[in-house]
Design a protein around this motif. Sequence first.
Motif, PDB file in Angstrom:
ATOM      1  N   THR A 172      22.711 -27.624  50.787  1.00 29.80           N
ATOM      2  CA  THR A 172      24.029 -27.912  51.355  1.00 29.80           C
ATOM      3  C   THR A 172      24.527 -29.282  50.914  1.00 29.80           C
ATOM      4  OG1 THR A 172      23.256 -26.622  53.248  1.00 29.80           O
ATOM      5  CG2 THR A 172      25.427 -27.592  53.437  1.00 29.80           C
ATOM      6  N   GLY A 173      24.535 -29.466  49.632  1.00 30.84           N
ATOM      7  CA  GLY A 173      24.978 -30.707  49.026  1.00 30.84           C
ATOM      8  C   GLY A 173      24.235 -30.912  47.730  1.00 30.84           C
ATOM      9  N   ALA A 174      24.075 -32.166  47.355  1.00 31.17           N
ATOM     10  CA  ALA A 174      23.349 -32.522  46.142  1.00 31.17           C
ATOM     11  C   ALA A 174      22.295 -33.561  46.501  1.00 31.17           C
ATOM     12  CB  ALA A 174      24.318 -33.082  45.104  1.00 31.17           C
ATOM     13  N   ASN A 175      21.410 -33.833  45.558  1.00 37.24           N
ATOM     14  CA  ASN A 175      20.376 -34.872  45.731  1.00 37.24           C
ATOM     15  C   ASN A 175      19.471 -34.539  46.924  1.00 37.24           C
ATOM     16  OD1 ASN A 175      21.662 -36.128  43.556  1.00 37.24           O
ATOM     17  ND2 ASN A 175      22.964 -37.318  44.905  1.00 37.24           N
ATOM     18  N   GLU A 176      19.372 -35.470  47.883  1.00 45.04           N
ATOM     19  CA  GLU A 176      18.550 -35.200  49.062  1.00 45.04           C
ATOM     20  C   GLU A 176      19.195 -34.082  49.870  1.00 45.04           C
ATOM     21  OE1 GLU A 176      19.724 -38.249  48.359  1.00 45.04           O
ATOM     22  OE2 GLU A 176      17.953 -39.414  47.896  1.00 45.04           O
ATOM     23  N   ALA A 177      18.356 -33.337  50.575  1.00 45.51           N
ATOM     24  CA  ALA A 177      18.890 -32.298  51.453  1.00 45.51           C
ATOM     25  C   ALA A 177      19.730 -32.955  52.548  1.00 45.51           C
ATOM     26  CB  ALA A 177      17.753 -31.482  52.055  1.00 45.51           C
ATOM     27  N   THR A 178      20.729 -32.237  53.020  1.00 47.29           N
ATOM     28  CA  THR A 178      21.645 -32.761  54.034  1.00 47.29           C
ATOM     29  C   THR A 178      20.903 -33.029  55.332  1.00 47.29           C
ATOM     30  OG1 THR A 178      23.542 -31.714  53.025  1.00 47.29           O
ATOM     31  CG2 THR A 178      23.714 -32.193  55.360  1.00 47.29           C
ATOM     32  N   GLU A 179      21.174 -34.202  55.918  1.00 41.73           N
ATOM     33  CA  GLU A 179      20.470 -34.667  57.124  1.00 41.73           C
ATOM     34  C   GLU A 179      21.410 -34.641  58.331  1.00 41.73           C
ATOM     35  OE1 GLU A 179      19.431 -39.087  58.101  1.00 41.73           O
ATOM     36  OE2 GLU A 179      17.842 -38.274  56.819  1.00 41.73           O
ATOM     37  N   LEU A 180      20.941 -34.047  59.409  1.00 40.75           N
ATOM     38  CA  LEU A 180      21.680 -33.986  60.668  1.00 40.75           C
ATOM     39  C   LEU A 180      20.915 -34.777  61.714  1.00 40.75           C
ATOM     40  CD1 LEU A 180      23.845 -32.682  62.627  1.00 40.75           C
ATOM     41  CD2 LEU A 180      22.137 -30.875  62.992  1.00 40.75           C
ATOM     42  N   THR A 181      21.582 -35.737  62.353  1.00 42.18           N
ATOM     43  CA  THR A 181      20.976 -36.480  63.453  1.00 42.18           C
ATOM     44  C   THR A 181      21.735 -36.131  64.723  1.00 42.18           C
ATOM     45  OG1 THR A 181      20.283 -38.279  61.994  1.00 42.18           O
ATOM     46  CG2 THR A 181      20.369 -38.767  64.354  1.00 42.18           C
ATOM     47  N   ILE A 182      20.990 -35.731  65.742  1.00 42.97           N
ATOM     48  CA  ILE A 182      21.546 -35.396  67.052  1.00 42.97           C
ATOM     49  C   ILE A 182      21.201 -36.562  67.981  1.00 42.97           C
ATOM     50  CG2 ILE A 182      21.436 -33.777  68.991  1.00 42.97           C
ATOM     51  CD1 ILE A 182      22.521 -32.432  66.512  1.00 42.97           C
ATOM     52  N   TYR A 183      22.204 -37.105  68.688  1.00 40.70           N
ATOM     53  CA  TYR A 183      21.993 -38.246  69.578  1.00 40.70           C
ATOM     54  C   TYR A 183      21.849 -37.860  71.047  1.00 40.70           C
ATOM     55  CZ  TYR A 183      23.215 -40.974  65.492  1.00 40.70           C
ATOM     56  OH  TYR A 183      23.235 -41.515  64.238  1.00 40.70           O
ATOM     57  N   ARG A 204      25.544 -36.862  63.787  1.00 39.14           N
ATOM     58  CA  ARG A 204      25.924 -37.448  62.499  1.00 39.14           C
ATOM     59  C   ARG A 204      25.327 -36.582  61.398  1.00 39.14           C
ATOM     60  NH1 ARG A 204      22.864 -42.788  60.937  1.00 39.14           N
ATOM     61  NH2 ARG A 204      21.261 -41.238  60.539  1.00 39.14           N
ATOM     62  N   VAL A 205      26.057 -36.438  60.320  1.00 37.73           N
ATOM     63  CA  VAL A 205      25.532 -35.736  59.154  1.00 37.73           C
ATOM     64  C   VAL A 205      25.670 -36.659  57.946  1.00 37.73           C
ATOM     65  CG1 VAL A 205      27.680 -34.513  58.585  1.00 37.73           C
ATOM     66  CG2 VAL A 205      25.520 -33.533  57.918  1.00 37.73           C
ATOM     67  N   ILE A 206      24.592 -36.741  57.146  1.00 37.03           N
ATOM     68  CA  ILE A 206      24.589 -37.516  55.905  1.00 37.03           C
ATOM     69  C   ILE A 206      24.313 -36.530  54.778  1.00 37.03           C
ATOM     70  CG2 ILE A 206      23.456 -39.338  54.581  1.00 37.03           C
ATOM     71  CD1 ILE A 206      22.695 -40.665  57.222  1.00 37.03           C
ATOM     72  N   TYR A 207      25.166 -36.569  53.745  1.00 37.43           N
ATOM     73  CA  TYR A 207      25.060 -35.589  52.669  1.00 37.43           C
ATOM     74  C   TYR A 207      25.597 -36.173  51.373  1.00 37.43           C
ATOM     75  CZ  TYR A 207      30.086 -34.912  53.376  1.00 37.43           C
ATOM     76  OH  TYR A 207      31.446 -35.106  53.474  1.00 37.43           O
ATOM     77  N   GLY A 260      17.225 -36.185  67.672  1.00 31.58           N
ATOM     78  CA  GLY A 260      16.316 -36.389  66.554  1.00 31.58           C
ATOM     79  C   GLY A 260      17.022 -36.069  65.254  1.00 31.58           C
ATOM     80  N   THR A 261      16.274 -36.076  64.174  1.00 30.50           N
ATOM     81  CA  THR A 261      16.820 -35.825  62.846  1.00 30.50           C
ATOM     82  C   THR A 261      16.275 -34.515  62.305  1.00 30.50           C
ATOM     83  OG1 THR A 261      17.065 -38.195  62.469  1.00 30.50           O
ATOM     84  CG2 THR A 261      17.079 -36.784  60.522  1.00 30.50           C
ATOM     85  N   TYR A 262      17.159 -33.763  61.689  1.00 30.80           N
ATOM     86  CA  TYR A 262      16.859 -32.444  61.139  1.00 30.80           C
ATOM     87  C   TYR A 262      17.463 -32.353  59.737  1.00 30.80           C
ATOM     88  CZ  TYR A 262      16.325 -31.475  66.154  1.00 30.80           C
ATOM     89  OH  TYR A 262      15.953 -31.517  67.478  1.00 30.80           O
ATOM     90  N   THR A 263      17.140 -31.280  59.042  1.00 35.21           N
ATOM     91  CA  THR A 263      17.750 -30.986  57.756  1.00 35.21           C
ATOM     92  C   THR A 263      18.591 -29.732  57.907  1.00 35.21           C
ATOM     93  OG1 THR A 263      15.960 -32.024  56.515  1.00 35.21           O
ATOM     94  CG2 THR A 263      17.261 -30.409  55.338  1.00 35.21           C
ATOM     95  N   ILE A 264      19.764 -29.734  57.273  1.00 40.19           N
ATOM     96  CA  ILE A 264      20.622 -28.544  57.262  1.00 40.19           C
ATOM     97  C   ILE A 264      20.467 -27.860  55.910  1.00 40.19           C
ATOM     98  CG2 ILE A 264      22.973 -27.641  57.319  1.00 40.19           C
ATOM     99  CD1 ILE A 264      23.783 -29.995  59.030  1.00 40.19           C
ATOM    100  N   MET A 286      27.034 -40.210  48.153  1.00 38.40           N
ATOM    101  CA  MET A 286      26.635 -39.936  49.525  1.00 38.40           C
ATOM    102  C   MET A 286      27.801 -40.217  50.465  1.00 38.40           C
ATOM    103  SD  MET A 286      23.263 -41.389  51.467  1.00 38.40           S
ATOM    104  CE  MET A 286      22.164 -40.540  50.338  1.00 38.40           C
ATOM    105  N   ASP A 287      27.859 -39.442  51.548  1.00 40.70           N
ATOM    106  CA  ASP A 287      28.902 -39.633  52.555  1.00 40.70           C
ATOM    107  C   ASP A 287      28.293 -39.301  53.908  1.00 40.70           C
ATOM    108  OD1 ASP A 287      31.358 -40.211  53.667  1.00 40.70           O
ATOM    109  OD2 ASP A 287      32.443 -38.651  52.601  1.00 40.70           O
ATOM    110  N   LEU A 288      29.028 -39.604  54.964  1.00 38.65           N
ATOM    111  CA  LEU A 288      28.574 -39.221  56.298  1.00 38.65           C
ATOM    112  C   LEU A 288      29.763 -38.880  57.164  1.00 38.65           C
ATOM    113  CD1 LEU A 288      28.901 -41.473  58.826  1.00 38.65           C
ATOM    114  CD2 LEU A 288      27.292 -42.690  57.428  1.00 38.65           C
ATOM    115  N   ALA A 289      29.491 -38.061  58.168  1.00 43.23           N
ATOM    116  CA  ALA A 289      30.506 -37.711  59.171  1.00 43.23           C
ATOM    117  C   ALA A 289      29.868 -37.919  60.536  1.00 43.23           C
ATOM    118  CB  ALA A 289      30.950 -36.267  58.998  1.00 43.23           C
ATOM    119  N   MET A 290      30.666 -38.446  61.469  1.00 49.10           N
ATOM    120  CA  MET A 290      30.197 -38.710  62.831  1.00 49.10           C
ATOM    121  C   MET A 290      30.944 -37.806  63.804  1.00 49.10           C
ATOM    122  SD  MET A 290      28.004 -41.268  62.572  1.00 49.10           S
ATOM    123  CE  MET A 290      27.886 -42.181  64.078  1.00 49.10           C
ATOM    124  N   ALA A 291      30.216 -37.268  64.782  1.00 49.17           N
ATOM    125  CA  ALA A 291      30.829 -36.486  65.853  1.00 49.17           C
ATOM    126  C   ALA A 291      30.942 -37.374  67.071  1.00 49.17           C
ATOM    127  CB  ALA A 291      29.971 -35.266  66.173  1.00 49.17           C
TER     128      ALA A 291
END
Length: 181
Positions: free
Chosen positions: A76-87, A50-53, A100-104, A34-39
């Motif tokens: 858009t990744g492996a395991n759990e579907a990729t998660e996008l959180t908008i702040y 933020r995206v967690i994938y 909120g949190t969404y799935t990509i 698992m990894d994450l990226a922050m905007a």
Amino acid sequence: MKPIVTAIVFLALTAFAVPSVQSQTFPKMDMSPMDLAMARPNRNAPPIARVIYSRPQKKGREIFGELVPYGKVWRTGANEATELTIYEPLQLNGTLLQPGTYTIYTIPEADSWTVIINKNTNVWGTVYNKENDVVRIETPARTAAAPCESLSMVFRPETHGTTLMIGWDKTYVEVPFKEVD
């Protein structure tokens, strides 16, 4: 008799007092960690997204068109579907995304990808329901300057928003999010 009783008591106490010496056993590392990226608008600013994938590896395989079939919804990744959180409110393709949190999900094709922001969350794999789509955007599939062994995501700051870059193997796409005025 007293020395024998003392010896037995001593041995019994030391047997229970010595901590058991065992090595720790950890499970093998996930094949798609698992990894994450922050905007962030700048290094010290609070995040806007933020995206967690999970990051699957190429391992010599043909990725797009084979491992990830063209024309099918991908998590858009492996395991759990990729998660996008908008702040903070952002726009994508003219649609307002509230915090909120969404799935990509994506639908890769050879020349373009459909990127889907979906309100279904906490999903394993591609448990996809089109009725939960918030927005879709078609974006060109671009050729990377160098192949990427692991699926990678990064946000590129823009003057009035951020662009999510998704890349793997020889392909990448850009997903432009705009700040709301």
